[in-house]
Design a protein around this motif. Sequence first.
Motif, PDB file in Angstrom:
ATOM      1  N   LEU A  90      26.943  40.049  39.386  1.00 56.79           N
ATOM      2  CA  LEU A  90      27.626  39.702  38.138  1.00 56.79           C
ATOM      3  C   LEU A  90      27.232  38.328  37.601  1.00 56.79           C
ATOM      4  O   LEU A  90      27.159  38.137  36.389  1.00 56.79           O
ATOM      5  N   ASN A  91      26.965  37.377  38.475  1.00 64.28           N
ATOM      6  CA  ASN A  91      26.575  36.057  37.970  1.00 64.28           C
ATOM      7  C   ASN A  91      25.208  36.108  37.294  1.00 64.28           C
ATOM      8  O   ASN A  91      24.968  35.414  36.304  1.00 64.28           O
ATOM      9  N   ARG A  94      25.848  37.562  33.965  1.00 63.80           N
ATOM     10  CA  ARG A  94      26.446  36.511  33.136  1.00 63.80           C
ATOM     11  C   ARG A  94      25.368  35.613  32.531  1.00 63.80           C
ATOM     12  O   ARG A  94      25.375  35.321  31.341  1.00 63.80           O
ATOM     13  N   SER A 101      31.418  31.900  30.847  1.00 64.45           N
ATOM     14  CA  SER A 101      32.197  32.028  32.077  1.00 64.45           C
ATOM     15  C   SER A 101      32.020  33.428  32.658  1.00 64.45           C
ATOM     16  O   SER A 101      31.689  34.379  31.949  1.00 64.45           O
ATOM     17  N   LEU A 102      32.298  33.525  33.937  1.00 63.89           N
ATOM     18  CA  LEU A 102      32.191  34.819  34.624  1.00 63.89           C
ATOM     19  C   LEU A 102      33.283  35.778  34.145  1.00 63.89           C
ATOM     20  O   LEU A 102      33.099  36.994  34.198  1.00 63.89           O
ATOM     21  N   THR A 105      32.081  38.378  31.783  1.00 66.84           N
ATOM     22  CA  THR A 105      31.210  39.360  32.427  1.00 66.84           C
ATOM     23  C   THR A 105      31.998  40.334  33.292  1.00 66.84           C
ATOM     24  O   THR A 105      31.574  41.477  33.488  1.00 66.84           O
ATOM     25  N   LEU A 106      33.139  39.915  33.792  1.00 68.59           N
ATOM     26  CA  LEU A 106      33.938  40.755  34.682  1.00 68.59           C
ATOM     27  C   LEU A 106      34.426  42.045  34.026  1.00 68.59           C
ATOM     28  O   LEU A 106      34.792  42.987  34.734  1.00 68.59           O
TER      29      LEU A 106
END
Length: 126
Positions: A90-91, A94, A101-102, A105-106
């Motif tokens: 996920l990072n 992102r 910010s993450l 993306t979450l």
Amino acid sequence: MDFKRKILTVHGKGAKSKQTRHIPLNATACAVLKTHKGKVTPLPSMPVFGQHEFRKAFTALLKTAKIDNFRFHDCRHTFASRLVMAGIPLNTVRELMGHASLEMTLIYAHLAPDNLHHAVDILGGA
């Protein structure tokens, strides 16, 4: 566009975040962009794919393909979704998306439930 390094630069003034970003491209994306770029030679102060020209071309493409209710932003959503479903961290997603910010993306995390099993299976030697 830097076709040698396969990088697309989005300049801060044209970006939602106002941050200049350098986006890596795969071979397919480079080939498509080269085809549509034609023989245009960019000037330092003028992008090859200006926002107005891009929107005009995208709108014409959708009309020709008879596609309704589709925005360019939908391509970004598909890109992020496919990255997550392919198991990309996920990072990394992102960073590629340019999310500050993450948290943003979450929203795609639910697309990779098998990654949780894979993570614990690694610890178990499976």
